[in-house]
Design a protein around this motif. Structure first.
Motif, mmCIF file in Angstrom:
data_model
loop_
_atom_site.group_PDB
_atom_site.id
_atom_site.type_symbol
_atom_site.label_atom_id
_atom_site.label_comp_id
_atom_site.label_asym_id
_atom_site.label_seq_id
_atom_site.Cartn_x
_atom_site.Cartn_y
_atom_site.Cartn_z
ATOM 1 N N ARG A 224 0.884 -1.323 0.001
ATOM 2 C CA ARG A 224 0.043 -0.115 -0.102
ATOM 3 C C ARG A 224 1.009 1.311 -0.018
ATOM 4 O O ARG A 224 0.692 2.134 -0.586
ATOM 5 C CB ARG A 224 -1.000 -0.130 1.231
ATOM 6 C CG ARG A 224 -1.968 1.152 1.116
ATOM 7 C CD ARG A 224 -3.080 0.867 2.477
ATOM 8 N NE ARG A 224 -3.832 -0.099 1.945
ATOM 9 C CZ ARG A 224 -3.973 -1.351 2.932
ATOM 10 N NH1 ARG A 224 -3.194 -1.382 3.882
ATOM 11 N NH2 ARG A 224 -4.943 -2.218 2.473
ATOM 12 N N ASP A 225 1.805 1.309 0.781
ATOM 13 C CA ASP A 225 2.938 2.474 0.866
ATOM 14 C C ASP A 225 3.584 2.718 -0.490
ATOM 15 O O ASP A 225 3.654 3.826 -0.848
ATOM 16 C CB ASP A 225 3.873 2.230 1.781
ATOM 17 C CG ASP A 225 3.455 2.238 3.367
ATOM 18 O OD1 ASP A 225 2.324 2.885 3.454
ATOM 19 O OD2 ASP A 225 4.259 1.887 4.114
ATOM 20 N N ASP A 226 3.978 1.559 -1.141
ATOM 21 C CA ASP A 226 4.488 1.555 -2.452
ATOM 22 C C ASP A 226 3.631 2.329 -3.320
ATOM 23 O O ASP A 226 3.729 3.036 -4.287
ATOM 24 C CB ASP A 226 5.372 0.491 -2.847
ATOM 25 C CG ASP A 226 6.534 -0.053 -2.085
ATOM 26 O OD1 ASP A 226 7.115 1.096 -1.630
ATOM 27 O OD2 ASP A 226 6.771 -1.492 -2.142
ATOM 28 N N ALA A 227 2.449 1.818 -3.315
ATOM 29 C CA ALA A 227 1.067 2.124 -4.440
ATOM 30 C C ALA A 227 0.900 3.939 -4.036
ATOM 31 O O ALA A 227 0.700 4.435 -4.861
ATOM 32 C CB ALA A 227 0.081 1.415 -4.352
ATOM 33 N N VAL A 228 0.977 4.300 -2.833
ATOM 34 C CA VAL A 228 0.911 5.502 -2.468
ATOM 35 C C VAL A 228 2.005 6.316 -3.221
ATOM 36 O O VAL A 228 1.727 7.425 -3.639
ATOM 37 C CB VAL A 228 0.557 5.788 -1.039
ATOM 38 C CG1 VAL A 228 0.947 7.186 -0.650
ATOM 39 C CG2 VAL A 228 -0.560 5.112 -0.542
ATOM 40 N N GLU A 229 3.133 5.829 -3.058
ATOM 41 C CA GLU A 229 4.160 6.561 -3.496
ATOM 42 C C GLU A 229 3.921 6.681 -5.358
ATOM 43 O O GLU A 229 4.417 8.019 -5.967
ATOM 44 C CB GLU A 229 5.513 5.968 -3.437
ATOM 45 C CG GLU A 229 6.006 6.025 -2.064
ATOM 46 C CD GLU A 229 7.425 5.478 -1.645
ATOM 47 O OE1 GLU A 229 8.090 5.214 -2.546
ATOM 48 O OE2 GLU A 229 7.359 5.119 -0.267
ATOM 49 N N VAL A 230 3.718 5.808 -5.846
ATOM 50 C CA VAL A 230 3.304 5.693 -7.278
ATOM 51 C C VAL A 230 2.227 6.772 -7.441
ATOM 52 O O VAL A 230 2.256 7.743 -8.440
ATOM 53 C CB VAL A 230 2.803 4.431 -8.009
ATOM 54 C CG1 VAL A 230 2.242 4.765 -9.440
ATOM 55 C CG2 VAL A 230 4.159 3.449 -7.973
#
Length: 134
Positions: free
Chosen positions: A115-121
């Motif tokens: 989820r954190d990585d998706a938020v960064e995208v």
């Protein structure tokens, strides 16, 4: 007086020309500075349009506006490139994170990290879209 202002603006533009920053923040700052220089050049051009102005003075002021516009155009390209690179990096991190999830793990185990990585995208995409005026 007008000619002096135009020369000073021209020198400011030359001083920053071709100076791409090391970081996205520096590139953004340079773009903001270039935008301000264009405003100054346009204001100077407007002041040049007086009844006593010569054609040469108007053309000189126009040349200063051109230089300021070119500087801003180049700086904006650097900012857009930074945003595109940030999106690429965020995507690569996201993709790698999904690949790195152990096949025996549950999604619950990996959800927060993914989820954190998706938020960064999403944040990188938003920054790029903002720059593009989307």
């Amino acid at each position: 007086m007008r000619r002096t202002t135009g020369v000073l603006v021209g020198l400011m533009i030359v001083a920053t020309a071709g100076c791409s920053g090391e970081t996205p923040e520096e590139n953004t700052q340079e773009a903001c500075s270039a935008a301000e220089q264009l405003t100054v050049a346009l204001d100077n051009f407007d002041m040049t349009l007086s009844p006593g102005a010569t054609v040469d003075e108007v053309r000189d002021a126009r040349d200063t506006v051109r230089e300021a516009w070119q500087e801003l155009d180049a700086a904006a390209d650097d900012v857009a490139q930074d945003r595109g690179e940030a999106l690429d990096e965020a995507w690569e991190d996201f993709e790698q994170s999904v690949e790195d999830v152990n096949g025996d793990a549950t999604i619950k185990d990996a959800a927060d990290s993914l989820r954190d990585d998706a938020v960064e995208v999403q944040q990188a995409r938003d920054a790029l879209a903002d720059d593009l005026g989307c």
